[in-house]
Design a protein around this motif. Structure first.
Motif, PDB file in Angstrom:
ATOM      1  N   ALA A  48       0.812  -1.224   0.000  1.00 60.72           N
ATOM      2  CA  ALA A  48       0.000   0.000   0.000  1.00 60.72           C
ATOM      3  C   ALA A  48       0.847   1.278   0.000  1.00 60.72           C
ATOM      4  N   LYS A  49       2.127   1.175   0.323  1.00 61.17           N
ATOM      5  CA  LYS A  49       3.006   2.347   0.314  1.00 61.17           C
ATOM      6  C   LYS A  49       3.484   2.677  -1.097  1.00 61.17           C
ATOM      7  N   TYR A  50       3.152   1.854  -2.073  1.00 58.61           N
ATOM      8  CA  TYR A  50       3.520   2.064  -3.475  1.00 58.61           C
ATOM      9  C   TYR A  50       2.271   2.467  -4.248  1.00 58.61           C
ATOM     10  N   GLU A  72       9.529   5.225   6.513  1.00 63.50           N
ATOM     11  CA  GLU A  72       8.148   5.241   6.995  1.00 63.50           C
ATOM     12  C   GLU A  72       7.413   6.544   6.663  1.00 63.50           C
ATOM     13  N   HIS A  73       8.106   7.675   6.704  1.00 59.71           N
ATOM     14  CA  HIS A  73       7.456   8.973   6.543  1.00 59.71           C
ATOM     15  C   HIS A  73       7.782   9.677   5.227  1.00 59.71           C
ATOM     16  N   THR A  74       8.666   9.098   4.436  1.00 59.03           N
ATOM     17  CA  THR A  74       9.102   9.756   3.201  1.00 59.03           C
ATOM     18  C   THR A  74       8.843   8.864   1.997  1.00 59.03           C
ATOM     19  N   GLY A  75       8.175   9.437   1.017  1.00 58.46           N
ATOM     20  CA  GLY A  75       7.944   8.756  -0.249  1.00 58.46           C
ATOM     21  C   GLY A  75       8.807   9.377  -1.332  1.00 58.46           C
ATOM     22  N   GLU A  76       9.099   8.591  -2.353  1.00 62.35           N
ATOM     23  CA  GLU A  76       9.905   9.063  -3.481  1.00 62.35           C
ATOM     24  C   GLU A  76       9.040   9.094  -4.735  1.00 62.35           C
ATOM     25  N   THR A 107       4.880  12.185   5.194  1.00 59.71           N
ATOM     26  CA  THR A 107       4.906  13.610   5.536  1.00 59.71           C
ATOM     27  C   THR A 107       5.858  14.383   4.635  1.00 59.71           C
ATOM     28  N   ASN A 108       6.668  13.663   3.859  1.00 56.75           N
ATOM     29  CA  ASN A 108       7.608  14.296   2.935  1.00 56.75           C
ATOM     30  C   ASN A 108       7.658  13.491   1.634  1.00 56.75           C
TER      31      ASN A 108
END
Length: 152
Positions: A48-50, A72-76, A107-108
């Motif tokens: 789910a993080k993708y 955990e808090h940063t996506g690319e 969050t970022n």
């Protein structure tokens, strides 16, 4: 008349998505001598993080973009592409990805592009992304430039 852009969550292996990704790779290779595919090998559809999305105008696939976790808090942000300039495809894609990122709990957001890719750098800066120190595998890569944005 402004055409309606619809954004849909998709699987990057889906036939429609694969065609726009291939177009992106060819475009990057022609412009920069690298297709960027090696930075998109570890995709996890079930996680789910993708998030991978495609943009459509009528029935034509006109763009794509993705987010994957750095931590955990940063996506690319990855594989951002707009087939046409001036139609707000990139802005619509990025806004959709940012909303999804917040929902997921990021969050970022961070991203990497080539220093030579001035149009991409300008685009992201207009969307309130700032230049940040190169991260991860881009740390010692002078051809890379990284940008980031707080989603708070």
């Amino acid at each position: 008349m402004q055409e309606t852009i619809s954004i849909k969550i998709s699987n990057p292996d889906h036939e429609k998505a694969a065609s726009i990704l291939e177009e992106l790779s060819k475009n990057l290779y022609i412009r920069f001598g690298s297709d960027g595919k090696n930075s998109f090998q570890d995709w996890q559809n079930e996680n789910a993080k993708y998030v991978f999305v495609i943009a459509e105008i009528n029935t034509e696939i006109v763009g794509c973009g993705a987010i994957r976790p750095v931590n955990e808090h940063t996506g690319e942000v990855k594989r951002m592409y707009s087939k046409y300039r001036g139609k707000k495809i990139g802005q619509t894609l990025l806004a959709f990805l940012e909303d999804n990122a917040r929902t997921i709990g990021y969050t970022n957001l961070v991203l990497e592009t080539r220093v030579k890719n001035e149009s991409a750098i300008q685009f992201y800066q207009k969307q309130e992304y700032n230049i940040i120190p190169n991260y991860g595998k881009y740390r010692d890569r002078p051809e890379a430039i990284c940008l980031g944005k707080s989603l708070n």
